[in-house]
Design an enzyme around this catalytic site. Structure first.
Site, mmCIF file in Angstrom:
data_model
loop_
_atom_site.group_PDB
_atom_site.id
_atom_site.type_symbol
_atom_site.label_atom_id
_atom_site.label_comp_id
_atom_site.label_asym_id
_atom_site.label_seq_id
_atom_site.Cartn_x
_atom_site.Cartn_y
_atom_site.Cartn_z
ATOM 1 N N LYS A 1 -5.439 20.843 41.493
ATOM 2 C CA LYS A 1 -5.513 22.596 41.957
ATOM 3 C C LYS A 1 -5.328 22.731 40.472
ATOM 4 O O LYS A 1 -5.963 22.482 39.578
ATOM 5 C CB LYS A 1 -3.483 22.519 42.558
ATOM 6 C CG LYS A 1 -3.263 21.876 43.943
ATOM 7 C CD LYS A 1 -2.511 22.530 43.859
ATOM 8 C CE LYS A 1 -1.799 22.186 46.023
ATOM 9 N NZ LYS A 1 -0.301 23.580 46.139
ATOM 10 N N ARG B 1 0.416 14.752 47.969
ATOM 11 C CA ARG B 1 -0.268 15.298 48.663
ATOM 12 C C ARG B 1 -1.730 15.396 48.283
ATOM 13 O O ARG B 1 -1.172 16.015 48.113
ATOM 14 C CB ARG B 1 0.028 16.654 50.297
ATOM 15 C CG ARG B 1 -1.066 17.645 50.786
ATOM 16 C CD ARG B 1 -0.488 18.795 51.081
ATOM 17 N NE ARG B 1 -1.455 19.202 52.073
ATOM 18 C CZ ARG B 1 -2.252 19.839 51.970
ATOM 19 N NH1 ARG B 1 -2.496 20.451 50.454
ATOM 20 N NH2 ARG B 1 -2.704 20.761 53.151
#
Length: 307
Positions: free
Chosen positions: A231, A265
């Site tokens: 991210k 995840r």
């Protein structure tokens, strides 16, 4: 930093084909994006056969959970629910009979969720914090799991310059309120997972603080999903492009595990599974694969370099 072991209200979760004890196990969730414009892979698994291959390879690499998505979280035009279902459902249907892994549909659309559940999904992963109450009703009627994520914007809309007085406290309060909403709509507590939403309507400083204080979210008593893989907070912190964010992703995932997360995840499945298994061993939940170093009457030759 000490290991935080949250007191889970329901530690053992029963999915259709698998049971996970989140008081002693970490589940690695593989990301399978059936989108032409996905944030990380740029559409490499948009084709049906590519998505199916990626899902089955992720299981081979050790993933216990497969998250199938047909629409990015990022702002953009709304995709008709039929088109989203046409992306997600065939993947779920193709892999359901080939694996006992948990399968989730990454969607906020009630009708997509219903179609995915009919195809064999065990979980609906809603990254919009139950923006559509009917989604929770679909989940409740079907008896599957629900992932509730913190995010503030309406689905697929921008949320510029988010501000918080205390980001972790506000995220925890939001999630508690949404859990109560889901329960009131019929979702069982034993089928709820929470996600603080790393980077979702948050800047890098917000996300770093949530990572550091994730124990406050885990203290709510539901299994915490940490979606940290590749991210922007990792890229901005390390000045790293997406192709060079794996080390930072594994570091962030490990910090989250130490602070109580139990589901990761991740894009890079094999490396993430290795990190999760080492964490489980250090926590005393798993035996090492073998014991040899300094276990005999004579030491084995050193296997490390530089000492």
């Amino acid at each position: 930093m000490s290991l935080y072991l949250p007191e889970l209200i329901h530690p053992i979760h029963h999915f259709a084909h698998r049971t996970i004890d989140f008081s002693r196990e970490v589940a690695v969730m593989a990301i399978i994006n059936r989108t032409p414009d996905s944030f990380y892979d740029g559409g490499t698994t948009f084709a049906l056969d590519a998505a199916v291959r990626a899902a089955l390879q992720a299981v081979e690499d050790g993933a216990q959970w497969l998250d199938i998505g047909g629409v990015p979280f990022a702002p953009g035009p709304e995709l008709p629910w039929q088109e989203e279902a046409d992306r997600v459902v065939p993947v779920i249907r193709a892999i359901r009979d080939q694996t006992d892994a948990v399968i989730s549909a990454d969607t906020f659309q009630p009708r997509v969720a219903a179609a995915a559940i009919e195809a064999g999904a065990d979980v609906v992963n809603d990254t919009t914090g139950i923006s559509h109450p009917d989604l929770a009703r679909v989940v409740a009627e079907s008896g599957v799991h629900l992932v509730i994520t913190h995010s503030l914007a309406r689905p697929r809309t921008a949320y510029p310059r988010p501000t918080y007085a205390d980001v972790t406290t506000e995220v925890a309060r939001f999630l508690q309120d949404k859990v109560e909403l889901a329960r009131n709509l019929g979702v069982e507590g034993a089928k709820i997972v929470i996600d603080p939403g790393h980077d979702l309507n948050k800047n890098t400083l917000h996300t770093l603080e949530i990572t550091r204080r994730l124990d406050e979210v885990a203290a709510l008593g539901y299994p915490v999903l940490a979606a940290v893989s590749n991210k922007d907070f990792i890229g901005e912190t390390l000045d790293a492009p997406k192709s060079e964010r794996l080390p930072g992703s594994l570091a962030a995932a490990t910090i989250c595990l130490v602070n109580g997360a139990r589901i990761l995840r991740m894009h890079n499945v094999a490396e993430s599974v290795a990190a999760a298994r080492l964490f489980e061993a250090a926590a005393g939940w798993r035996e090492p694969a073998y014991l040899k170093h300094n276990m005999g009457d004579a030491n084995e030759p050193a296997q490390v370099v530089g000492r």
